[in-house]
Design a protein around this motif. Structure first.
Motif, PDB file in Angstrom:
ATOM      1  N   ASP A  83      -0.702   1.123   9.580  1.00  0.00           N
ATOM      2  CA  ASP A  83      -1.465   1.978   8.664  1.00  0.00           C
ATOM      3  C   ASP A  83      -0.538   3.037   8.081  1.00  0.00           C
ATOM      4  O   ASP A  83      -0.029   3.895   8.795  1.00  0.00           O
ATOM      5  CB  ASP A  83      -2.628   2.629   9.412  1.00  0.00           C
ATOM      6  N   ILE A  84      -0.308   2.963   6.783  1.00  0.00           N
ATOM      7  CA  ILE A  84       0.543   3.931   6.082  1.00  0.00           C
ATOM      8  C   ILE A  84      -0.247   4.456   4.883  1.00  0.00           C
ATOM      9  O   ILE A  84      -0.734   3.665   4.071  1.00  0.00           O
ATOM     10  CB  ILE A  84       1.865   3.284   5.617  1.00  0.00           C
ATOM     11  N   PRO A  85      -0.391   5.764   4.722  1.00  0.00           N
ATOM     12  CA  PRO A  85      -1.269   6.324   3.685  1.00  0.00           C
ATOM     13  C   PRO A  85      -0.670   6.365   2.285  1.00  0.00           C
ATOM     14  O   PRO A  85      -0.858   7.331   1.547  1.00  0.00           O
ATOM     15  CB  PRO A  85      -1.556   7.730   4.219  1.00  0.00           C
ATOM     16  N   VAL A  86       0.055   5.321   1.928  1.00  0.00           N
ATOM     17  CA  VAL A  86       0.543   5.161   0.556  1.00  0.00           C
ATOM     18  C   VAL A  86      -0.320   4.074  -0.073  1.00  0.00           C
ATOM     19  O   VAL A  86      -0.438   2.982   0.491  1.00  0.00           O
ATOM     20  CB  VAL A  86       2.025   4.749   0.537  1.00  0.00           C
ATOM     21  N   PRO A  87      -0.969   4.343  -1.215  1.00  0.00           N
ATOM     22  CA  PRO A  87      -1.867   3.339  -1.801  1.00  0.00           C
ATOM     23  C   PRO A  87      -1.124   2.051  -2.160  1.00  0.00           C
ATOM     24  O   PRO A  87      -0.090   2.095  -2.834  1.00  0.00           O
ATOM     25  CB  PRO A  87      -2.433   4.034  -3.043  1.00  0.00           C
ATOM     26  N   ILE A  88      -1.634   0.933  -1.682  1.00  0.00           N
ATOM     27  CA  ILE A  88      -0.989  -0.366  -1.936  1.00  0.00           C
ATOM     28  C   ILE A  88      -1.972  -1.304  -2.617  1.00  0.00           C
ATOM     29  O   ILE A  88      -3.180  -1.162  -2.499  1.00  0.00           O
ATOM     30  CB  ILE A  88      -0.450  -0.997  -0.633  1.00  0.00           C
ATOM     31  N   TRP A  89      -1.399  -2.286  -3.325  1.00  0.00           N
ATOM     32  CA  TRP A  89      -2.227  -3.213  -4.078  1.00  0.00           C
ATOM     33  C   TRP A  89      -1.421  -4.479  -4.352  1.00  0.00           C
ATOM     34  O   TRP A  89      -0.252  -4.585  -3.983  1.00  0.00           O
ATOM     35  CB  TRP A  89      -2.697  -2.547  -5.376  1.00  0.00           C
ATOM     36  N   TYR A  90      -2.067  -5.406  -5.021  1.00  0.00           N
ATOM     37  CA  TYR A  90      -1.423  -6.682  -5.330  1.00  0.00           C
ATOM     38  C   TYR A  90      -0.336  -6.493  -6.387  1.00  0.00           C
ATOM     39  O   TYR A  90      -0.553  -5.861  -7.413  1.00  0.00           O
ATOM     40  CB  TYR A  90      -2.473  -7.686  -5.808  1.00  0.00           C
ATOM     41  N   TRP A  91       0.805  -7.063  -6.120  1.00  0.00           N
ATOM     42  CA  TRP A  91       2.004  -6.967  -6.965  1.00  0.00           C
ATOM     43  C   TRP A  91       2.513  -8.390  -7.134  1.00  0.00           C
ATOM     44  O   TRP A  91       2.499  -9.163  -6.177  1.00  0.00           O
ATOM     45  CB  TRP A  91       3.017  -6.081  -6.249  1.00  0.00           C
ATOM     46  N   ARG A  92       2.967  -8.750  -8.245  1.00  0.00           N
ATOM     47  CA  ARG A  92       3.304 -10.136  -8.581  1.00  0.00           C
ATOM     48  C   ARG A  92       3.924 -10.906  -7.408  1.00  0.00           C
ATOM     49  O   ARG A  92       5.066 -10.663  -7.037  1.00  0.00           O
ATOM     50  CB  ARG A  92       4.257 -10.155  -9.779  1.00  0.00           C
ATOM     51  N   SER A  93       3.154 -11.796  -6.846  1.00  0.00           N
ATOM     52  CA  SER A  93       3.443 -12.654  -5.678  1.00  0.00           C
ATOM     53  C   SER A  93       3.211 -11.952  -4.353  1.00  0.00           C
ATOM     54  O   SER A  93       3.307 -12.563  -3.296  1.00  0.00           O
ATOM     55  CB  SER A  93       4.847 -13.279  -5.722  1.00  0.00           C
ATOM     56  N   VAL A  94       2.890 -10.663  -4.368  1.00  0.00           N
ATOM     57  CA  VAL A  94       2.467  -9.874  -3.201  1.00  0.00           C
ATOM     58  C   VAL A  94       3.459 -10.067  -2.053  1.00  0.00           C
ATOM     59  O   VAL A  94       4.640  -9.858  -2.230  1.00  0.00           O
ATOM     60  CB  VAL A  94       1.012 -10.231  -2.790  1.00  0.00           C
ATOM     61  N   TYR A  95       2.972 -10.494  -0.894  1.00  0.00           N
ATOM     62  CA  TYR A  95       3.862 -10.626   0.267  1.00  0.00           C
ATOM     63  C   TYR A  95       4.844 -11.787   0.108  1.00  0.00           C
ATOM     64  O   TYR A  95       5.837 -11.859   0.827  1.00  0.00           O
ATOM     65  CB  TYR A  95       3.039 -10.786   1.546  1.00  0.00           C
ATOM     66  N   HIS A  96       4.563 -12.678  -0.835  1.00  0.00           N
ATOM     67  CA  HIS A  96       5.522 -13.748  -1.125  1.00  0.00           C
ATOM     68  C   HIS A  96       6.785 -13.209  -1.796  1.00  0.00           C
ATOM     69  O   HIS A  96       7.750 -13.953  -1.980  1.00  0.00           O
ATOM     70  CB  HIS A  96       4.882 -14.795  -2.045  1.00  0.00           C
ATOM     71  N   SER A  97       6.775 -11.953  -2.188  1.00  0.00           N
ATOM     72  CA  SER A  97       7.989 -11.360  -2.768  1.00  0.00           C
ATOM     73  C   SER A  97       8.901 -10.804  -1.681  1.00  0.00           C
ATOM     74  O   SER A  97      10.051 -10.462  -1.961  1.00  0.00           O
ATOM     75  CB  SER A  97       7.616 -10.234  -3.736  1.00  0.00           C
ATOM     76  N   GLN A  98       8.401 -10.694  -0.452  1.00  0.00           N
ATOM     77  CA  GLN A  98       9.172 -10.078   0.631  1.00  0.00           C
ATOM     78  C   GLN A  98       9.469 -11.053   1.768  1.00  0.00           C
ATOM     79  O   GLN A  98      10.602 -11.168   2.216  1.00  0.00           O
ATOM     80  CB  GLN A  98       8.391  -8.901   1.214  1.00  0.00           C
ATOM     81  N   ASN A  99       8.417 -11.734   2.231  1.00  0.00           N
ATOM     82  CA  ASN A  99       8.595 -12.610   3.385  1.00  0.00           C
ATOM     83  C   ASN A  99       9.602 -13.729   3.150  1.00  0.00           C
ATOM     84  O   ASN A  99      10.447 -13.991   4.015  1.00  0.00           O
ATOM     85  CB  ASN A  99       7.237 -13.185   3.814  1.00  0.00           C
ATOM     86  N   PRO A 100       9.575 -14.412   1.985  1.00  0.00           N
ATOM     87  CA  PRO A 100      10.605 -15.436   1.754  1.00  0.00           C
ATOM     88  C   PRO A 100      12.012 -14.852   1.647  1.00  0.00           C
ATOM     89  O   PRO A 100      12.985 -15.545   1.980  1.00  0.00           O
ATOM     90  CB  PRO A 100      10.174 -16.070   0.424  1.00  0.00           C
ATOM     91  N   PHE A 101      12.123 -13.616   1.170  1.00  0.00           N
ATOM     92  CA  PHE A 101      13.438 -12.958   1.150  1.00  0.00           C
ATOM     93  C   PHE A 101      14.026 -12.939   2.554  1.00  0.00           C
ATOM     94  O   PHE A 101      15.172 -13.350   2.776  1.00  0.00           O
ATOM     95  CB  PHE A 101      13.306 -11.543   0.592  1.00  0.00           C
ATOM     96  N   ALA A 102      13.237 -12.489   3.521  1.00  0.00           N
ATOM     97  CA  ALA A 102      13.721 -12.434   4.900  1.00  0.00           C
ATOM     98  C   ALA A 102      13.910 -13.829   5.475  1.00  0.00           C
ATOM     99  O   ALA A 102      14.950 -14.136   6.089  1.00  0.00           O
ATOM    100  CB  ALA A 102      12.741 -11.632   5.758  1.00  0.00           C
ATOM    101  N   ALA A 103      12.922 -14.703   5.286  1.00  0.00           N
ATOM    102  CA  ALA A 103      12.960 -16.033   5.912  1.00  0.00           C
ATOM    103  C   ALA A 103      14.084 -16.897   5.360  1.00  0.00           C
ATOM    104  O   ALA A 103      14.826 -17.541   6.128  1.00  0.00           O
ATOM    105  CB  ALA A 103      11.615 -16.728   5.713  1.00  0.00           C
ATOM    106  N   GLU A 104      14.245 -16.927   4.026  1.00  0.00           N
ATOM    107  CA  GLU A 104      15.260 -17.803   3.430  1.00  0.00           C
ATOM    108  C   GLU A 104      16.676 -17.260   3.614  1.00  0.00           C
ATOM    109  O   GLU A 104      17.626 -18.033   3.710  1.00  0.00           O
ATOM    110  CB  GLU A 104      14.941 -18.013   1.953  1.00  0.00           C
ATOM    111  N   CYS A 105      16.825 -15.945   3.662  1.00  0.00           N
ATOM    112  CA  CYS A 105      18.146 -15.388   3.974  1.00  0.00           C
ATOM    113  C   CYS A 105      18.513 -15.647   5.437  1.00  0.00           C
ATOM    114  O   CYS A 105      19.659 -15.982   5.756  1.00  0.00           O
ATOM    115  CB  CYS A 105      18.179 -13.887   3.685  1.00  0.00           C
ATOM    116  N   PHE A 106      17.527 -15.516   6.322  1.00  0.00           N
ATOM    117  CA  PHE A 106      17.807 -15.746   7.738  1.00  0.00           C
ATOM    118  C   PHE A 106      18.079 -17.227   8.005  1.00  0.00           C
ATOM    119  O   PHE A 106      18.901 -17.564   8.864  1.00  0.00           O
ATOM    120  CB  PHE A 106      16.647 -15.260   8.599  1.00  0.00           C
ATOM    121  N   LEU A 107      17.420 -18.113   7.263  1.00  0.00           N
ATOM    122  CA  LEU A 107      17.728 -19.532   7.392  1.00  0.00           C
ATOM    123  C   LEU A 107      19.178 -19.790   7.002  1.00  0.00           C
ATOM    124  O   LEU A 107      19.862 -20.633   7.611  1.00  0.00           O
ATOM    125  CB  LEU A 107      16.776 -20.346   6.507  1.00  0.00           C
ATOM    126  N   ASP A 108      19.656 -19.060   6.003  1.00  0.00           N
ATOM    127  CA  ASP A 108      21.072 -19.130   5.641  1.00  0.00           C
ATOM    128  C   ASP A 108      21.953 -18.656   6.791  1.00  0.00           C
ATOM    129  O   ASP A 108      22.995 -19.256   7.076  1.00  0.00           O
ATOM    130  CB  ASP A 108      21.326 -18.248   4.409  1.00  0.00           C
TER     131      ASP A 108
END
Length: 687
Positions: free
Chosen positions: A478-503
């Motif tokens: 819980d972080i009190p910064v207003p958040i909302w949908y952003w182009r591809s939402v969590y798909h903009s972050q999770n694949p960054f970590a997953a695909e770099c770590f696969l490398d």
């Protein structure tokens, strides 16, 4: 089929269209389509046009089944109304969720027109065919235009389970047709939200709090009221509003307001505090979302094990057209002209805020200069309606660029703890990914999510990979910064970590990252096809000069698949330049290749901005960044060459708006490593 929103055929006289002659009749077998007795064919577009091409792609679907001359199609933008079914323009849903309803709408009208012509000629419908806006009698080649059949077709029952065309017979779908919205945009005739003008319009701007949760304590408007063009100054629900004779005068009035704010309950909140809060959750391991096999390597076997932590910051949407809306409150009814991605929510939100019935609110959808998910929220529409009710006049409220960035609803911040192991044969043994992030659903609707329903997990691992042992876990913070949908939402972050770590795992195994991935994918995988295509077209494995590197990443989401190979140069001054990105995409049946390529270009530009340029930081309970000087966007000169390769098949239509975002950052990050030997695990990339 659910969502088709077909209604009974209707016969409606159109009033006041022409000064002389008989009024044309209208045949409307669906809420998405109408044909008049003059032969005019109008497709009602129920999604919002924000540059992605729905005013072209959606009518193409109808026109294909209807068998009409594409050049004669007229476009009408739908208002916000439940009769159209889902109208949210987000989640890459516009085409893939409208595919069936719009095909059915076109095919239904076609079959009813054929039936009307067959009855006129006293032949079987099977003896007739539709072609280019006519029904043709196959027995004698007589033909009759659709407009001449309107009255007869309107009297027929709406058929069920109409036959849809085989893709091999498509004449319009798959063609590079020019976009319907381009001429008016080039000529300056297109009306965006910010262009709306009404008689007696008052212009408004709002002074907003500098920190989250802070409210107006008092204000002094003497200096503001002394300025030319100022009409009024009023305290409103989210600050102090200035009403003026022009937008610029309203902006200047806001600048000259003196406002005392209540202390923010989050005055001690800053980016470092947030980062530390996320780090504290790493040791917990998170709540298990999904697990297969034994992701924890046995201690008695000598596996090579690595782990890493990746970070992604808050991001603003920052569309070129800032938030704005025009509203007219009159006689307990409201009309709203909004550049909205979610017109039904705007209608509902305005009604709730003003204590009205939904049917007393009309939302007209304008063009919009970018949305990226931000305009699925309706705060700006509610604001305009509130201001119009206060003044009793039509009001256009416009946000400054500073408003738009400092008072956005941001892409969530996230932290990722990953572990993995390779066996003695240098093959992947295990992969674990712990996603730590605030939840959009929990923050905005108080959703009590069970781990298997966490909304934070999209793209945490590509499910096409055949990994015998893996675990996905999550911690919602819980972080009190207003958040909302952003182009591809969590798909903009999770694949960054997953695909770099696969490398990272590939390099730990001494393997080529491309071959390492290919080995994990079954032969019939669509992800494998795009991965191979991207690698082949990019010349994967070719020798590059010092300071240059290639990186690869794959992504599946929104019923589509894509892979990207990025070619990067890192200068002696540690400047990162993305020279070229080769993207292979499989989105099933392609409606319009031009639009596919445009969406890929757009997604890559958007993703590179987040990967290389700005971030949103927090200090003293508020956002630090305020404009493009401290939240920079990718410049034209920084845009790489983008080469897009589209897979040709007849799989069901997939989404495109977000499919290029997911693989972009990891492809670039992996290329930076290839060029420098340095693994950057935090966005935006900094050397």
């Amino acid at each position: 089929m659910s969502g088709s929103a077909l209604c009974l055929a209707s016969f409606v006289p159109v009033k006041d269209l022409f000064a002389f002659g008989e009024e044309p009749k209208i045949f409307s077998p669906s809420v998405y389509l109408k044909i008049d007795s003059e032969g005019n064919i109008t497709v009602i577009v129920h999604r919002s046009e924000m540059g992605q091409g729905v005013r072209t792609a959606l009518p193409m679907i109808v026109a294909e089944e209807l068998e009409v001359d594409w050049r004669k199609i007229k476009i009408e933008q739908a208002e916000g109304d439940p009769k159209y079914g889902d109208q949210v323009t987000g989640g890459s849903t516009s085409v893939r969720k409208s595919w069936d309803p719009l095909r059915i709408a076109g095919a239904t009208a076609r079959e009813m027109l054929i039936a009307a012509a067959a009855a006129r000629w006293n032949v079987k419908p099977s003896d007739c065919k539709a072609e280019n806006g006519y029904v043709i009698n196959k027995l004698n080649n007589k033909k009759v235009g659709y407009g001449d059949l309107v009255e007869e077709a309107s009297k027929l029952p709406v058929p069920q389970n109409v036959k849809l065309k085989d893709p091999k017979d498509y004449k319009i779908i798959g063609k590079r047709l020019h976009r319907t919205d381009s001429p008016d945009k080039v000529a300056g005739k297109a009306v965006f939200g910010i262009d709306v003008v009404l008689p007696g319009l008052v212009y408004a701007a709002v002074k907003r709090s500098p920190a989250f949760g802070s409210k107006v304590k008092s204000f002094n408007a003497d200096k503001t009221k002394s300025l030319n063009g100022i009409i009024d100054v009023r305290q409103v629900s989210n600050g102090v509003a200035v009403f003026a004779k022009s937008t610029w005068q309203a902006f200047k009035g806001v600048e000259n307001l003196s406002v005392e704010w209540t202390p923010s309950p989050y005055a001690n909140l800053d980016s470092e505090t947030i980062s530390n809060k996320l780090k504290e959750q790493i040791a917990s391991g998170g709540n298990k979302v999904e697990e297969k096999g034994n992701p924890d390597p046995p201690d008695n076997i000598n596996y090579k094990t690595i782990e890493a932590v990746y970070e992604a910051p808050f991001q603003a949407h920052a569309p070129m057209e800032p938030m704005n809306c025009t509203a007219r409150f009159e006689n307990n009814r409201v009309e709203v002209w909004a550049p909205t991605q979610n017109p039904q929510d705007a209608r509902r939100s305005v009604a709730n805020a003003l204590g009205l019935k939904e049917e007393d609110v009309t939302v007209y959808v304008t063009f919009m200069g970018g949305g990226f998910g931000r305009r699925t929220h309706s705060d700006f529409a509610v604001e305009a309606a509130e201001l119009s009710k206060i003044t009793g006049k039509p009001v256009k409220v416009t946000w400054t660029r500073e408003d738009d960035i400092k008072h956005d609803r941001y892409r969530p911040v996230s932290m990722h703890h990953l572990k993995g192991a390779v066996d003695k044969n240098n093959k992947l043994y295990s992969f674990t990914h712990h996603v730590i992030a605030p939840s959009i659903a929990a923050q905005n609707w108080g959703a009590q999510l069970k781990p298997e329903r966490y909304d934070t997990m999209g793209g945490a691992i590509e499910k096409d990979y055949l990994i015998k042992n893996y675990r996905l876990s999550g911690t919602i913070v819980d972080i009190p910064v207003p958040i909302w949908y952003w182009r591809s939402v969590y798909h903009s972050q999770n694949p960054f970590a997953a695909e770099c770590f696969l490398d990272e795992l590939a390099h730990a195994a001494g393997r080529d990252p491309y071959e390492f991935r290919m080995e994990l994918l079954p032969d019939d995988s669509r992800l494998k096809t795009v991965l191979k295509t991207a690698a082949d077209k990019a010349g994967w494995g070719k020798k590059l000069p010092p300071g240059k590197g290639m990186g690869i990443a794959a992504f599946a989401g929104y019923d589509s698949y894509s892979a990207q190979v990025a070619e990067v140069t890192v200068t002696e001054n540690n400047e990162i330049k993305v020279d070229k990105i080769v993207c292979a995409v499989d989105c099933g049946i392609v409606i319009n290749p031009d639009i596919v390529e445009q969406q890929i270009d757009s997604g890559i530009a958007f993703a590179l901005t987040a990967a290389l340029k700005g971030e949103i930081t927090i200090r003293d309970g508020g956002v630090v960044e305020s404009n493009f000087d401290d939240f920079p966007l990718l410049q034209f000169s920084e845009m790489p060459v983008v080469e897009t390769h589209i897979m040709q098949n007849t799989y069901r239509v997939g989404g495109l708006g977000e499919v290029a975002v997911g693989p972009c950052a990891p492809a670039v990050g992996n290329a930076i490593f290839a060029a420098t030997g340095k693994r950057l695990r935090k966005l935006p990339f900094r050397l």
